[in-house]
Design a protein around this motif. Structure first.
Motif, PDB file in Angstrom:
ATOM      1  N   THR A 221      -3.245  10.093 -11.247  1.00  0.00           N
ATOM      2  CA  THR A 221      -3.084  11.481 -11.668  1.00  0.00           C
ATOM      3  C   THR A 221      -1.657  11.589 -12.191  1.00  0.00           C
ATOM      4  OG1 THR A 221      -2.285  12.111  -9.481  1.00  0.00           O
ATOM      5  CG2 THR A 221      -4.668  12.304  -9.865  1.00  0.00           C
ATOM      6  N   ILE A 222      -1.261  12.748 -12.671  1.00  0.00           N
ATOM      7  CA  ILE A 222       0.123  12.907 -13.135  1.00  0.00           C
ATOM      8  C   ILE A 222       1.086  12.708 -11.962  1.00  0.00           C
ATOM      9  CG2 ILE A 222       1.790  14.512 -14.145  1.00  0.00           C
ATOM     10  CD1 ILE A 222      -0.560  15.793 -15.655  1.00  0.00           C
ATOM     11  N   GLY A 223       0.702  13.248 -10.797  1.00  0.00           N
ATOM     12  CA  GLY A 223       1.541  13.083  -9.605  1.00  0.00           C
ATOM     13  C   GLY A 223       1.670  11.619  -9.198  1.00  0.00           C
ATOM     14  N   LYS A 224       0.561  10.891  -9.226  1.00  0.00           N
ATOM     15  CA  LYS A 224       0.603   9.458  -8.889  1.00  0.00           C
ATOM     16  C   LYS A 224       1.464   8.687  -9.888  1.00  0.00           C
ATOM     17  CE  LYS A 224      -3.816   8.879  -6.418  1.00  0.00           C
ATOM     18  NZ  LYS A 224      -4.342  10.241  -6.414  1.00  0.00           N
ATOM     19  N   LYS A 225       1.376   9.086 -11.154  1.00  0.00           N
ATOM     20  CA  LYS A 225       2.171   8.413 -12.185  1.00  0.00           C
ATOM     21  C   LYS A 225       3.666   8.611 -11.925  1.00  0.00           C
ATOM     22  CE  LYS A 225       1.331   7.440 -17.052  1.00  0.00           C
ATOM     23  NZ  LYS A 225       0.528   6.247 -16.743  1.00  0.00           N
ATOM     24  N   LEU A 226       4.039   9.816 -11.523  1.00  0.00           N
ATOM     25  CA  LEU A 226       5.439  10.110 -11.227  1.00  0.00           C
ATOM     26  C   LEU A 226       5.939   9.317 -10.022  1.00  0.00           C
ATOM     27  CD1 LEU A 226       5.494  13.995 -11.719  1.00  0.00           C
ATOM     28  CD2 LEU A 226       6.502  12.272 -13.229  1.00  0.00           C
ATOM     29  N   LEU A 227       5.062   9.116  -9.043  1.00  0.00           N
ATOM     30  CA  LEU A 227       5.444   8.408  -7.817  1.00  0.00           C
ATOM     31  C   LEU A 227       5.193   6.904  -7.905  1.00  0.00           C
ATOM     32  CD1 LEU A 227       6.598   9.703  -5.175  1.00  0.00           C
ATOM     33  CD2 LEU A 227       5.594  11.337  -6.779  1.00  0.00           C
ATOM     34  N   LYS A 228       4.722   6.432  -9.068  1.00  0.00           N
ATOM     35  CA  LYS A 228       4.476   5.002  -9.288  1.00  0.00           C
ATOM     36  C   LYS A 228       3.437   4.435  -8.323  1.00  0.00           C
ATOM     37  CE  LYS A 228       7.881   4.991 -12.283  1.00  0.00           C
ATOM     38  NZ  LYS A 228       7.635   4.957 -13.741  1.00  0.00           N
ATOM     39  N   ILE A 229       2.369   5.190  -8.098  1.00  0.00           N
ATOM     40  CA  ILE A 229       1.279   4.691  -7.270  1.00  0.00           C
ATOM     41  C   ILE A 229      -0.019   4.748  -8.068  1.00  0.00           C
ATOM     42  CG2 ILE A 229       2.390   5.300  -5.090  1.00  0.00           C
ATOM     43  CD1 ILE A 229       0.659   7.767  -4.923  1.00  0.00           C
ATOM     44  N   LYS A 230      -1.014   3.973  -7.638  1.00  0.00           N
ATOM     45  CA  LYS A 230      -2.215   3.827  -8.446  1.00  0.00           C
ATOM     46  C   LYS A 230      -3.410   3.476  -7.579  1.00  0.00           C
ATOM     47  CE  LYS A 230      -3.956   0.902 -12.216  1.00  0.00           C
ATOM     48  NZ  LYS A 230      -3.571  -0.057 -13.287  1.00  0.00           N
ATOM     49  N   VAL A 231      -4.590   3.952  -7.974  1.00  0.00           N
ATOM     50  CA  VAL A 231      -5.828   3.628  -7.276  1.00  0.00           C
ATOM     51  C   VAL A 231      -6.409   2.346  -7.862  1.00  0.00           C
ATOM     52  CG1 VAL A 231      -8.161   4.392  -6.699  1.00  0.00           C
ATOM     53  CG2 VAL A 231      -6.321   6.074  -6.902  1.00  0.00           C
ATOM     54  N   ILE A 232      -6.716   1.372  -6.990  1.00  0.00           N
ATOM     55  CA  ILE A 232      -7.411   0.167  -7.431  1.00  0.00           C
ATOM     56  C   ILE A 232      -8.564  -0.110  -6.470  1.00  0.00           C
ATOM     57  CG2 ILE A 232      -5.355  -0.863  -8.459  1.00  0.00           C
ATOM     58  CD1 ILE A 232      -5.282  -2.805  -6.060  1.00  0.00           C
TER      59      ILE A 232
ATOM     60  N   VAL B 153       0.851  -1.192   0.000  1.00  0.00           N
ATOM     61  CA  VAL B 153       0.000   0.000   0.000  1.00  0.00           C
ATOM     62  C   VAL B 153       0.886   1.241   0.000  1.00  0.00           C
ATOM     63  CG1 VAL B 153      -1.772   1.266   1.269  1.00  0.00           C
ATOM     64  CG2 VAL B 153      -1.828  -1.233   1.225  1.00  0.00           C
ATOM     65  N   ALA B 154       0.530   2.221  -0.813  1.00  0.00           N
ATOM     66  CA  ALA B 154       1.290   3.474  -0.857  1.00  0.00           C
ATOM     67  C   ALA B 154       1.234   4.168   0.496  1.00  0.00           C
ATOM     68  CB  ALA B 154       0.720   4.381  -1.945  1.00  0.00           C
ATOM     69  N   ASN B 155       2.378   4.588   1.012  1.00  0.00           N
ATOM     70  CA  ASN B 155       2.397   5.236   2.325  1.00  0.00           C
ATOM     71  C   ASN B 155       2.075   6.721   2.215  1.00  0.00           C
ATOM     72  OD1 ASN B 155       4.814   6.646   1.637  1.00  0.00           O
ATOM     73  ND2 ASN B 155       6.045   4.881   2.260  1.00  0.00           N
ATOM     74  N   VAL B 156       1.966   7.369   3.346  1.00  0.00           N
ATOM     75  CA  VAL B 156       1.546   8.766   3.379  1.00  0.00           C
ATOM     76  C   VAL B 156       2.558   9.672   2.678  1.00  0.00           C
ATOM     77  CG1 VAL B 156       2.609   9.253   5.631  1.00  0.00           C
ATOM     78  CG2 VAL B 156       0.629  10.594   4.878  1.00  0.00           C
TER      79      VAL B 156
ATOM     80  N   LEU C 102       3.641  13.444  -1.651  1.00  0.00           N
ATOM     81  CA  LEU C 102       4.479  13.925  -2.750  1.00  0.00           C
ATOM     82  C   LEU C 102       3.682  13.980  -4.053  1.00  0.00           C
ATOM     83  CD1 LEU C 102       7.861  12.078  -2.060  1.00  0.00           C
ATOM     84  CD2 LEU C 102       7.454  14.548  -1.959  1.00  0.00           C
ATOM     85  N   ALA C 103       2.840  12.969  -4.281  1.00  0.00           N
ATOM     86  CA  ALA C 103       1.997  12.958  -5.478  1.00  0.00           C
ATOM     87  C   ALA C 103       1.008  14.117  -5.435  1.00  0.00           C
ATOM     88  CB  ALA C 103       1.243  11.627  -5.586  1.00  0.00           C
ATOM     89  N   PHE C 104       0.438  14.362  -4.252  1.00  0.00           N
ATOM     90  CA  PHE C 104      -0.499  15.465  -4.052  1.00  0.00           C
ATOM     91  C   PHE C 104       0.188  16.807  -4.318  1.00  0.00           C
ATOM     92  CE2 PHE C 104      -2.438  18.618  -1.165  1.00  0.00           C
ATOM     93  CZ  PHE C 104      -3.771  18.549  -1.580  1.00  0.00           C
TER      94      PHE C 104
ATOM     95  N   TYR D 111      -9.732  18.125 -11.749  1.00  0.00           N
ATOM     96  CA  TYR D 111      -8.442  17.550 -12.154  1.00  0.00           C
ATOM     97  C   TYR D 111      -8.268  16.093 -11.724  1.00  0.00           C
ATOM     98  CZ  TYR D 111      -3.432  16.570 -11.967  1.00  0.00           C
ATOM     99  OH  TYR D 111      -2.207  15.973 -12.090  1.00  0.00           O
ATOM    100  N   SER D 112      -8.401  15.811 -10.429  1.00  0.00           N
ATOM    101  CA  SER D 112      -8.153  14.449  -9.948  1.00  0.00           C
ATOM    102  C   SER D 112      -9.171  13.459 -10.493  1.00  0.00           C
ATOM    103  CB  SER D 112      -8.156  14.404  -8.412  1.00  0.00           C
ATOM    104  OG  SER D 112      -9.419  14.776  -7.905  1.00  0.00           O
ATOM    105  N   LEU D 113     -10.396  13.922 -10.738  1.00  0.00           N
ATOM    106  CA  LEU D 113     -11.444  13.037 -11.257  1.00  0.00           C
ATOM    107  C   LEU D 113     -11.134  12.585 -12.679  1.00  0.00           C
ATOM    108  CD1 LEU D 113     -14.176  11.638 -11.086  1.00  0.00           C
ATOM    109  CD2 LEU D 113     -15.255  13.809 -11.763  1.00  0.00           C
ATOM    110  N   TYR D 114     -10.929  13.550 -13.586  1.00  0.00           N
ATOM    111  CA  TYR D 114     -10.752  13.128 -14.982  1.00  0.00           C
ATOM    112  C   TYR D 114      -9.387  12.496 -15.240  1.00  0.00           C
ATOM    113  CZ  TYR D 114      -8.446  17.704 -15.857  1.00  0.00           C
ATOM    114  OH  TYR D 114      -7.616  18.805 -15.827  1.00  0.00           O
ATOM    115  N   THR D 115      -8.349  12.887 -14.484  1.00  0.00           N
ATOM    116  CA  THR D 115      -7.042  12.262 -14.701  1.00  0.00           C
ATOM    117  C   THR D 115      -7.062  10.804 -14.238  1.00  0.00           C
ATOM    118  OG1 THR D 115      -6.277  13.240 -12.605  1.00  0.00           O
ATOM    119  CG2 THR D 115      -5.637  14.341 -14.664  1.00  0.00           C
TER     120      THR D 115
END
Length: 270
Positions: free
Chosen positions: A88-99, A18-21, A26-28, A76-80
């Motif tokens: 989102t772009i930030g999540k993509k950079l940090l290699k995290i993802k919503v499932i 699980v992605a930590n805080v 950082l993604a935020f 932004y966060s909804l459509y990305t």
């Protein structure tokens, strides 16, 4: 780091970290840098004072344009997350993802719920502040100040202290944010992302087991990488032999990919 254990339809357990805080923060932050950059560019290019003159002092029209300009930031966060498959772009950079907590791709309604409940995770103070101002509470300015700080920290505190690092929006939408650079990668499992309007072709795929599908996917991935057409032919023949499916596709690769997607479709619905 906390882990998420997913049990598939055939009772096979798969673990994700699980992605930590820190990752989520950082993604935020990265996402907000993109938002502010957009706003800076827009408000540098557009002279809203000049627009009032263009529209002969029609302030309503200018305000309407201002609202339209803010729409990309607001949603932004909804459509990305919808367009970038849980990132989102930030999540993509940090290699995290919503499932989804079950390991599958969240539905559009899940993404909408996560986005809408940001008002609780990050802006709860607004709701309470409106109430306080309406009932005339003593020392309201101090209370509002404290609420502002607390309201901005609700999502952060929930991510830190919940079992699966979930903010309120995640809990209600039944979603979790995972770390993709893991020992067990999402792409290495039998799970596949499906379009919301996906229509299956071969119902008989349910005769396969999770282990069968894992072997098929791993073998097919390797065969496709090295253009090993003989292995693809053997895979297609074996799948047809076990399931009794008659291929409707012109190529073995298209047939195998459809079988993998169909299996995911039917096991997600079960």
């Amino acid at each position: 780091m906390k882990t998420l254990q997913i049990k598939t339809a055939q009772n096979v357990n798969i673990k994700f970290r699980v992605a930590n805080v820190g990752m989520r923060l950082l993604a935020f932050t990265a996402d907000n840098v993109f938002k502010f950059a957009y706003l800076y560019i827009v408000y540098t290019v557009f002279d809203f004072a000049a627009l009032e003159k263009v529209f002969n002092g029609d302030n309503w029209t200018v305000q309407a344009i201002s609202v339209l300009v803010l729409i990309p930031v607001t949603f932004y966060s909804l459509y990305t997350e919808i367009l970038l498959d849980g990132q989102t772009i930030g999540k993509k950079l940090l290699k995290i993802k919503v499932i989804n907590e079950d390991g599958f791709k969240p539905s559009i309604s899940d993404y909408i719920m996560r986005w809408f409940l940001r008002i609780v995770d990050f802006n709860l103070f607004i709701l309470i502040a409106v109430y306080i101002y309406s009932v005339d509470v003593p020392n309201e300015d101090l209370i509002i100040g404290l609420l502002f700080i607390f309201g901005k920290l609700v999502g952060l505190l929930l991510i830190i202290f919940t079992k699966k690092n979930q903010r309120f929006g995640d809990i209600i939408a039944n979603t979790v944010v995972i770390y993709l650079k893991d020992e067990v990668k999402f792409s290495d499992t039998i799970l596949m992302n499906l379009e919301n309007e996906y229509i299956p072709t071969y119902p008989n795929v349910i005769q396969l087991s999770d282990n069968d599908v894992r072997i098929i996917k791993d073998t097919f991935k390797s065969a496709k990488k090295f253009n090993d057409y003989k292995t693809q032919i053997k895979l297609r023949s074996k799948i047809q032999e076990v399931t009794g499916i008659v291929s409707k596709h012109k190529s073995d690769a298209a047939f195998i990919e459809t079988v993998l997607k169909d299996y995911n479709f039917y096991t997600q619905k079960m």
